[in-house]
Design a protein around this motif. Structure first.
Motif, mmCIF file in Angstrom:
data_model
loop_
_atom_site.group_PDB
_atom_site.id
_atom_site.type_symbol
_atom_site.label_atom_id
_atom_site.label_comp_id
_atom_site.label_asym_id
_atom_site.label_seq_id
_atom_site.Cartn_x
_atom_site.Cartn_y
_atom_site.Cartn_z
ATOM 1 N N SER A 155 0.872 -1.171 0.000
ATOM 2 C CA SER A 155 0.000 0.000 0.000
ATOM 3 C C SER A 155 0.907 1.218 0.000
ATOM 4 N N LEU A 156 0.680 2.120 -0.931
ATOM 5 C CA LEU A 156 1.516 3.308 -1.060
ATOM 6 C C LEU A 156 0.861 4.500 -0.371
ATOM 7 N N TYR A 157 1.688 5.454 0.025
ATOM 8 C CA TYR A 157 1.133 6.678 0.602
ATOM 9 C C TYR A 157 0.159 7.338 -0.373
ATOM 10 N N GLY A 158 0.476 7.270 -1.666
ATOM 11 C CA GLY A 158 -0.389 7.865 -2.677
ATOM 12 C C GLY A 158 -1.735 7.178 -2.822
ATOM 13 N N ASP A 159 -1.887 5.978 -2.257
ATOM 14 C CA ASP A 159 -3.159 5.258 -2.294
ATOM 15 C C ASP A 159 -4.144 5.778 -1.253
ATOM 16 N N MET A 160 -3.656 6.587 -0.319
ATOM 17 C CA MET A 160 -4.521 7.103 0.751
ATOM 18 C C MET A 160 -5.549 8.070 0.158
ATOM 19 N N PRO A 161 -6.823 7.876 0.484
ATOM 20 C CA PRO A 161 -7.825 8.836 -0.004
ATOM 21 C C PRO A 161 -7.645 10.183 0.697
ATOM 22 N N GLU A 162 -7.842 11.250 -0.042
ATOM 23 C CA GLU A 162 -7.687 12.592 0.534
ATOM 24 C C GLU A 162 -8.611 12.796 1.723
ATOM 25 N N GLU A 163 -9.758 12.115 1.724
ATOM 26 C CA GLU A 163 -10.716 12.255 2.826
ATOM 27 C C GLU A 163 -10.172 11.709 4.142
ATOM 28 N N ALA A 164 -9.083 10.938 4.086
ATOM 29 C CA ALA A 164 -8.525 10.346 5.300
ATOM 30 C C ALA A 164 -7.901 11.401 6.207
ATOM 31 N N GLY A 165 -7.697 12.597 5.673
ATOM 32 C CA GLY A 165 -7.168 13.680 6.488
ATOM 33 C C GLY A 165 -5.672 13.630 6.702
ATOM 34 N N MET A 166 -4.979 12.826 5.901
ATOM 35 C CA MET A 166 -3.523 12.749 6.004
ATOM 36 C C MET A 166 -2.932 13.248 4.695
ATOM 37 N N PRO A 167 -2.540 14.528 4.648
ATOM 38 C CA PRO A 167 -1.974 15.046 3.408
ATOM 39 C C PRO A 167 -0.678 14.323 3.050
ATOM 40 N N VAL A 168 -0.507 14.023 1.775
ATOM 41 C CA VAL A 168 0.670 13.297 1.306
ATOM 42 C C VAL A 168 1.466 14.217 0.391
ATOM 43 N N ALA A 169 2.731 14.427 0.736
ATOM 44 C CA ALA A 169 3.613 15.243 -0.093
ATOM 45 C C ALA A 169 3.862 14.532 -1.416
ATOM 46 N N PRO A 170 3.995 15.287 -2.507
ATOM 47 C CA PRO A 170 4.212 14.657 -3.822
ATOM 48 C C PRO A 170 5.389 13.677 -3.836
ATOM 49 N N GLU A 171 6.467 13.987 -3.112
ATOM 50 C CA GLU A 171 7.639 13.099 -3.113
ATOM 51 C C GLU A 171 7.408 11.803 -2.339
ATOM 52 N N ASP A 172 6.312 11.731 -1.587
ATOM 53 C CA ASP A 172 5.997 10.537 -0.799
ATOM 54 C C ASP A 172 4.983 9.617 -1.476
ATOM 55 N N ARG A 173 4.375 10.048 -2.548
ATOM 56 C CA ARG A 173 3.248 9.316 -3.139
ATOM 57 C C ARG A 173 3.603 7.871 -3.528
ATOM 58 N N GLU A 174 4.826 7.616 -3.973
ATOM 59 C CA GLU A 174 5.224 6.269 -4.418
ATOM 60 C C GLU A 174 5.925 5.463 -3.322
#
Length: 150
Positions: free
Chosen positions: A32-51
């Motif tokens: 499971s990747l950080y980028g798989d987290m739905p935005e509604e989860a309330g955990m912002p993901v930085a672009p460099e962390d998405r993969e």
């Protein structure tokens, strides 16, 4: 059933490490990747962390489970400590599997103690793999072989 499983932490090599461990130990790998987290989860993901790997789990045919994740930019990375070791152990029927895992994990690794017959009668070895994870290997011998070794 309650289980105790190693959970390894990496800066940004969890995918590479888990894929390597799958090639050594066999099994099914789920990432499971950080980028798989739905935005509604309330955990912002930085672009460099998405993969990066938020959670990875390797389940082997032998019933072993190894988990790992990358450390995103939202928290400080803490490298593995020298007091933490992943142990792969078994009985006489597991010797070839454990010896093969040792040989593959030792490739590109360091601080190797050869997997060989130890003074206490088991086969034992230790290595730090190319990802900085320390592994210990121990395979017991059958009672007849241990008695004859004395």
């Amino acid at each position: 059933m309650v289980r105790l499983n190693p959970y390894l932490s990496f800066k940004n090599q969890a995918r590479e490490a888990l894929e390597f461990y799958r090639s050594v130990l066999g099994g099914e790998l789920d990432l499971s990747l950080y980028g798989d987290m739905p935005e509604e989860a309330g955990m912002p993901v930085a672009p460099e962390d998405r993969e990066l790997v938020m959670h990875g789990q390797l389940d082997t045919p032998a019933g072993l489970t190894l988990m790992a994740s990358d450390t995103g930019s939202m928290m400080p990375y803490v490298a593995p400590t020298s007091g933490v070791v992943v142990a792969l152990t078994g009985g006489p029927a597991d010797h070839d599997y454990v010896a093969g895992a040792y040989a593959q994990l030792a490739e590109g690794g360091s601080d190797a103690m050869p997997f060989d017959l130890a003074p206490w009668g088991d086969y034992y070895g230790q290595v730090t793999d190319r990802f900085g994870i320390t592994w210990m290997f121990d395979v017991g011998r059958d009672e007849g072989a241990a008695e004859g070794a004395g």
